[in-house]
Design an enzyme around this catalytic site. Sequence first.
Site, PDB file in Angstrom:
ATOM      1  N   ASP A   1       0.927  -1.202   0.170  1.00  0.00           N
ATOM      2  CA  ASP A   1       0.033   0.082  -0.155  1.00  0.00           C
ATOM      3  C   ASP A   1       0.871   1.036  -0.087  1.00  0.00           C
ATOM      4  O   ASP A   1       1.530   1.430   0.964  1.00  0.00           O
ATOM      5  CB  ASP A   1      -0.742  -0.035   1.247  1.00  0.00           C
TER       6      ASP A   1
ATOM      7  N   SER B   1      -2.592  14.412 -14.373  1.00  0.00           N
ATOM      8  CA  SER B   1      -3.542  14.606 -15.269  1.00  0.00           C
ATOM      9  C   SER B   1      -3.887  15.970 -15.629  1.00  0.00           C
ATOM     10  O   SER B   1      -3.569  16.821 -14.924  1.00  0.00           O
ATOM     11  CB  SER B   1      -4.809  14.011 -14.487  1.00  0.00           C
TER      12      SER B   1
ATOM     13  N   TYR C   1      -9.791  15.577  -6.477  1.00  0.00           N
ATOM     14  CA  TYR C   1      -8.758  14.805  -7.481  1.00  0.00           C
ATOM     15  C   TYR C   1      -8.131  16.154  -8.073  1.00  0.00           C
ATOM     16  O   TYR C   1      -6.728  15.708  -8.286  1.00  0.00           O
ATOM     17  CB  TYR C   1      -9.775  14.075  -8.410  1.00  0.00           C
ATOM     18  N   SER C   2      -8.475  17.049  -8.447  1.00  0.00           N
ATOM     19  CA  SER C   2      -7.824  17.893  -9.295  1.00  0.00           C
ATOM     20  C   SER C   2      -6.902  18.788  -8.460  1.00  0.00           C
ATOM     21  O   SER C   2      -5.606  19.043  -8.753  1.00  0.00           O
ATOM     22  CB  SER C   2      -8.815  19.062 -10.068  1.00  0.00           C
ATOM     23  N   ALA C   3      -7.277  18.821  -7.110  1.00  0.00           N
ATOM     24  CA  ALA C   3      -6.393  19.617  -6.117  1.00  0.00           C
ATOM     25  C   ALA C   3      -5.413  18.652  -5.839  1.00  0.00           C
ATOM     26  O   ALA C   3      -3.885  19.282  -5.635  1.00  0.00           O
ATOM     27  CB  ALA C   3      -7.246  19.904  -4.939  1.00  0.00           C
ATOM     28  N   ALA C   4      -5.370  17.243  -5.527  1.00  0.00           N
ATOM     29  CA  ALA C   4      -4.400  16.325  -5.470  1.00  0.00           C
ATOM     30  C   ALA C   4      -3.440  16.186  -6.612  1.00  0.00           C
ATOM     31  O   ALA C   4      -1.913  16.238  -6.495  1.00  0.00           O
ATOM     32  CB  ALA C   4      -4.806  14.948  -5.153  1.00  0.00           C
ATOM     33  N   LYS C   5      -3.974  16.183  -7.849  1.00  0.00           N
ATOM     34  CA  LYS C   5      -2.935  16.089  -8.816  1.00  0.00           C
ATOM     35  C   LYS C   5      -1.991  17.438  -9.292  1.00  0.00           C
ATOM     36  O   LYS C   5      -1.095  17.576  -9.560  1.00  0.00           O
ATOM     37  CB  LYS C   5      -3.799  15.963 -10.246  1.00  0.00           C
TER      38      LYS C   5
END
Length: 377
Positions: free
Chosen positions: A106, A185, A198-202
């Site tokens: 993990d 991405s 998701y966008s913030a993490a990418k």
Amino acid sequence: MEQVVNTVMDLVVPPASMVMLAFAWPTLSFLRGVEWTLKTLTKEDMLGKVVVITGASSAIGEQIAYEYARRNANLVLVARREQRLFAIRDNARLLGAGHVLVIAADVVKEDDCRRLVADTVSYFGQLNHLVNTVSLGHDFSFEEAGDTTAFPHLMDINFWGNVYPTHAALPYLRRSHGRVVVNASVESWLPMPRMSLYSAAKAAVVDFYETLRYEVKEEVGVTVATHGWVGGDAGGSKFTLDQQQQHQEGAAADQVQWKQQQGEREAAAAALPGGHVEAYARALVAGACRGDAYVKRPSWYDVFLVFRVFAPDVLAWTFRLLLSTSTPAPAGPSAIAARRPPPAALPAPPLRPLLEYPPAAVSRGPAHAQQVVQKLE
């Protein structure tokens, strides 16, 4: 004076830069083509090299493994559930891979990352490429999430799932002058609805590797690959509201979540036109072997980045128009409203103020009031 200078620079620099870029574009394109040709002729030979692929059970991770296998590399396939990797291992061997090692780990856990890197170096004696493909999308808007327990889970996988393996592998990559390849991405800078976390993490991942690129200098290469939007995460993993509720219920819910992720992965792979995942994986591995700093497929998304920097209002208007016409509003209650949890009652105000001021602080004179302010600071 400084304000006047900044005002003049705001008016002069953007249009002057665009004019200079327009004139320099043909020359830059020619130099870029020459650089690409030289890198292609001197691309890295992966025969006998060791490649660690995290998230190898995803659609992108699987295809990347096959591309490295065609280059006769030794592979280390990493995922939480190793049973999903056995078929990929067999296919990779048929395509020309040397030794293929399967490790269950993990990547959100730092100890697991250290173990998988140590096992790789112990088995092969080296590490040349680390490819981070772990990714987890979601399909709910920010306000729909009545419970925020899924938020750290999403950030852990999409951000720390890249950072921890890189931190563990970096000393060995320095030794071999290897390369880190990260699967980002276009959502890292191009806003898409229902993908806020998701966008913030990418975006955080891209900024992290951009900074790391200058820290490691020429000792370790960094390739940031971005894929276009294909109706969800191309890796096939997605976190829905139902999965968010099941995630809180323990191990049994984890099995249900895995089945849903697997089904979405197969559906996403089947729905991608023209072998999008295969083409993206092929471009990613080819760019990594050439030593490219960036791999973008398709590359025409870059035009939106130019608009975001120089004309953000135009980009905002365009997206509002596209999003308003692409999904017409339903006649009855929407599905989003139907599945949204009932709003919780607002918390009662505190019985005592968060910051208490001593009584009659001002009446004692300005000197005492100044002492009180200094004490509070």
